[in-house]
Design a protein around this motif. Structure first.
Motif, PDB file in Angstrom:
ATOM      1  N   ARG A  45      19.326   7.490  -5.221  1.00 18.77           N
ATOM      2  CA  ARG A  45      18.471   8.435  -4.504  1.00 18.77           C
ATOM      3  C   ARG A  45      18.437   9.797  -5.183  1.00 18.77           C
ATOM      4  O   ARG A  45      17.364  10.401  -5.333  1.00 18.77           O
ATOM      5  CB  ARG A  45      18.949   8.582  -3.054  1.00 18.77           C
ATOM      6  CG  ARG A  45      18.182   9.635  -2.267  1.00 18.77           C
ATOM      7  CD  ARG A  45      18.340   9.437  -0.770  1.00 18.77           C
ATOM      8  NE  ARG A  45      19.700   9.624  -0.309  1.00 18.77           N
ATOM      9  CZ  ARG A  45      20.254  10.807  -0.031  1.00 18.77           C
ATOM     10  NH1 ARG A  45      19.558  11.915  -0.222  1.00 18.77           N
ATOM     11  NH2 ARG A  45      21.483  10.890   0.412  1.00 18.77           N
ATOM     12  N   ASN A  93       9.301   9.889   1.121  1.00 11.19           N
ATOM     13  CA  ASN A  93       8.889   9.803   2.512  1.00 11.19           C
ATOM     14  C   ASN A  93       7.470   9.247   2.548  1.00 11.19           C
ATOM     15  O   ASN A  93       6.612   9.685   1.774  1.00 11.19           O
ATOM     16  CB  ASN A  93       8.941  11.214   3.129  1.00 11.19           C
ATOM     17  CG  ASN A  93       8.589  11.246   4.601  1.00 11.19           C
ATOM     18  OD1 ASN A  93       7.594  10.682   5.027  1.00 11.19           O
ATOM     19  ND2 ASN A  93       9.402  11.942   5.376  1.00 11.19           N
ATOM     20  N   ILE A  94       7.207   8.294   3.447  1.00 10.07           N
ATOM     21  CA  ILE A  94       5.872   7.685   3.464  1.00 10.07           C
ATOM     22  C   ILE A  94       4.776   8.680   3.808  1.00 10.07           C
ATOM     23  O   ILE A  94       3.613   8.450   3.481  1.00 10.07           O
ATOM     24  CB  ILE A  94       5.812   6.467   4.416  1.00 10.07           C
ATOM     25  CG1 ILE A  94       6.196   6.849   5.845  1.00 10.07           C
ATOM     26  CG2 ILE A  94       6.657   5.322   3.888  1.00 10.07           C
ATOM     27  CD1 ILE A  94       6.026   5.721   6.838  1.00 10.07           C
ATOM     28  N   SER A 111      11.912   5.655   6.449  1.00  8.42           N
ATOM     29  CA  SER A 111      11.315   6.484   5.399  1.00  8.42           C
ATOM     30  C   SER A 111      10.680   7.730   6.001  1.00  8.42           C
ATOM     31  O   SER A 111      10.831   8.836   5.466  1.00  8.42           O
ATOM     32  CB  SER A 111      10.260   5.689   4.633  1.00  8.42           C
ATOM     33  OG  SER A 111       9.566   6.519   3.721  1.00  8.42           O
ATOM     34  N   TYR A 132       9.834   1.420   7.611  1.00  8.75           N
ATOM     35  CA  TYR A 132       8.820   2.479   7.551  1.00  8.75           C
ATOM     36  C   TYR A 132       9.276   3.717   8.330  1.00  8.75           C
ATOM     37  O   TYR A 132       9.111   4.856   7.881  1.00  8.75           O
ATOM     38  CB  TYR A 132       7.488   1.975   8.110  1.00  8.75           C
ATOM     39  CG  TYR A 132       6.742   1.032   7.202  1.00  8.75           C
ATOM     40  CD1 TYR A 132       6.567   1.312   5.845  1.00  8.75           C
ATOM     41  CD2 TYR A 132       6.172  -0.141   7.695  1.00  8.75           C
ATOM     42  CE1 TYR A 132       5.870   0.447   5.015  1.00  8.75           C
ATOM     43  CE2 TYR A 132       5.469  -1.010   6.875  1.00  8.75           C
ATOM     44  CZ  TYR A 132       5.327  -0.717   5.536  1.00  8.75           C
ATOM     45  OH  TYR A 132       4.629  -1.573   4.710  1.00  8.75           O
ATOM     46  N   TYR A 155      12.994  10.574   6.621  1.00 12.50           N
ATOM     47  CA  TYR A 155      13.614  11.246   5.466  1.00 12.50           C
ATOM     48  C   TYR A 155      13.163  12.698   5.430  1.00 12.50           C
ATOM     49  O   TYR A 155      11.998  13.009   5.497  1.00 12.50           O
ATOM     50  CB  TYR A 155      13.195  10.539   4.167  1.00 12.50           C
ATOM     51  CG  TYR A 155      13.853  11.147   2.935  1.00 12.50           C
ATOM     52  CD1 TYR A 155      15.060  10.629   2.472  1.00 12.50           C
ATOM     53  CD2 TYR A 155      13.267  12.196   2.257  1.00 12.50           C
ATOM     54  CE1 TYR A 155      15.657  11.173   1.352  1.00 12.50           C
ATOM     55  CE2 TYR A 155      13.869  12.739   1.144  1.00 12.50           C
ATOM     56  CZ  TYR A 155      15.069  12.232   0.693  1.00 12.50           C
ATOM     57  OH  TYR A 155      15.664  12.776  -0.416  1.00 12.50           O
ATOM     58  N   CYS A 196       8.972   5.507  -1.928  1.00 13.76           N
ATOM     59  CA  CYS A 196       9.155   6.084  -0.599  1.00 13.76           C
ATOM     60  C   CYS A 196       9.820   5.139   0.386  1.00 13.76           C
ATOM     61  O   CYS A 196      10.299   5.589   1.436  1.00 13.76           O
ATOM     62  CB  CYS A 196       7.825   6.601  -0.050  1.00 13.76           C
ATOM     63  SG  CYS A 196       6.638   5.316   0.387  1.00 13.76           S
ATOM     64  N   ILE A 197       9.853   3.837   0.079  1.00 14.21           N
ATOM     65  CA  ILE A 197      10.514   2.910   1.004  1.00 14.21           C
ATOM     66  C   ILE A 197      11.709   2.177   0.374  1.00 14.21           C
ATOM     67  O   ILE A 197      12.397   1.415   1.053  1.00 14.21           O
ATOM     68  CB  ILE A 197       9.509   1.892   1.607  1.00 14.21           C
ATOM     69  CG1 ILE A 197       8.573   1.290   0.557  1.00 14.21           C
ATOM     70  CG2 ILE A 197       8.662   2.542   2.677  1.00 14.21           C
ATOM     71  CD1 ILE A 197       9.144   0.102  -0.116  1.00 14.21           C
TER      72      ILE A 197
END
Length: 396
Positions: free
Chosen positions: A336, A347-348, A387, A384, A390, A290-291
């Motif tokens: 990606r 995505n976080i 992310s 962060y 996103y 996610c990052i």
């Protein structure tokens, strides 16, 4: 090769469909008191638990057990394990499971005879382990961490919201690893995706280095191409033996120290991923995925030539008529799209992190003296937030 190096790896690997047949000969090398270490119920459902227990009894072992090892194993669980190994005078810890179970076994092995608080001594202070270490063996069931051929034991402390890795030294390397790719067939698509990205992330964090070395880079690029290709094949059929066996083998070689030789490395993605997991207990590979894109997009500005090389050699990006920046960006774009295809978190928020948590998360993220650029707290926060931003528009 650049500079000077010493490399040694003591783990004996038994690989393939008949790998478990070598367990008796390995067990006979150790004393009679064996502590079996495993997770929840998956090895019992698959029948592997019964097979291993039968072999243990046939080889005359006295068996104690540590069960219920969770993903992101905790220091509290390590302390529980220490009590069991001390009580049973354990001669061998046999870990049956994936990376969390094996990491946990190594942590218990290294902490059992520590006379001080092991969390403080090893994980916070990072002091050298000089006490005796109980031998560890493993039967691998999940690929991704490469824990079967290194000395690392990563542990989480929920009270302090910290997840930290520690290398217990040469004696903590598993003495043997039983690796049958068929044991990975029952892993869920989600866990498959997470473990597969963990493999790629390990390679990336050793590959992107200011000290380029032809042999190490060539090995890393070959491993990455293999992971990319076999992940797509396994995604179509999780019981594809050839694809799963190649991923299992690549996972082992991704983190047994070989491709790091002659190079600096950059493990900041793992620091960020482990910080996320300490807050949310999210699956390890997903905390990395996610990052990764926002991190590498940011870092690429500090040494663009390596990202151009990555795009050309790993993702086969054509370069004619393009600037170096365009080539590097195309490489990260293809990475990606591959990540989206295999189904990892991008995505976080998917790992349980909200916007309100980012300031504290950034403050608690360890910052390493990394190869291309040492991050600041504000830059960590920027990654962060990138992310978090996103969304579906990024998938266009």
């Amino acid at each position: 090769m650049l500079g000077n190096l010493t490399y040694s790896n003591p783990t004996v690997i038994h690989f393939g469909k008949e790998a478990l047949s070598h367990l008796p000969e390995e067990l006979l090398k150790f004393g009679e008191n064996v502590t079996l270490v495993y997770g929840m119920q998956s090895i019992k459902k698959s029948g592997l638990y019964d097979e291993v227990l039968k072999i243990l009894k046939e080889t005359g072992k006295k068996v104690s057990e540590i069960s219920g090892v969770m993903p992101n194993p905790t220091i509290q669980k390590v302390r529980e394990g220490i009590e069991i190994t001390r009580k049973n005078k354990t001669d061998l810890l046999l870990a049956v499971g994936g990376g969390s179970v094996i990491d946990y076994a190594k942590a218990v092995a290294g902490c059992t005879y520590c006379e001080e608080d092991p969390w403080q001594k090893f994980y916070l202070n990072q002091e050298k382990c000089t006490n005796p270490v109980i031998p560890v063996g493993c039967v691998l069931t999940v690929t991704g961490t490469g824990s079967e051929m290194n000395d690392n034991g990563t542990i989480t402390n929920h009270e302090t919201k910290m997840k930290i890795g520690y290398k217990f030294g040469y004696e903590a390397f598993p003495k043997f690893a039983i690796m049958n790719p068929e044991t990975t067939f029952t892993v869920s698509p989600y866990q498959f995706a997470a473990g597969t990205f963990d493999i790629l992330s390990h390679i990336l964090e050793q590959y992107f280095s200011g000290d380029d070395d032809n042999v190490s880079d060539d090995l890393a690029e070959g491993l990455m191409r293999s992971v990319i290709r076999n992940a797509l094949a396994a995604k179509q059929d999780l019981t594809n033996y050839e694809a799963r066996s190649n991923l299992m083998w690549a996972s082992t070689w991704a983190l047994n120290g070989l491709i790091a030789q002659g190079k600096a490395t950059d493990w900041e993605v793992h620091m960020m991923g482990q910080a996320i997991a300490a807050y949310t207990d999210a699956t390890h590979g997903m905390t990395l995925s996610c990052i990764s894109i926002p991190y590498y997009q940011f870092i690429s500005d500090f040494y663009l030539p390596k990202f151009v090389q990555f795009a050309k050699r790993v993702w086969e990006v054509p370069v004619e008529g393009k600037t170096d920046r365009e080539v590097a960006d195309e490489g990260l774009f293809r990475m990606r799209k591959w990540m989206e295809t295999i189904g990892v978190a991008m995505n976080i928020e998917e790992c349980g992190i909200t916007a309100a948590m980012i300031d504290e998360l950034a403050q608690n993220t360890p910052i390493l003296n990394s190869s291309y650029h040492t991050m600041t707290r504000d830059e960590i926060k920027e990654i962060y937030n990138a992310s978090l931003a996103y969304n579906a528009a990024n998938k266009a």
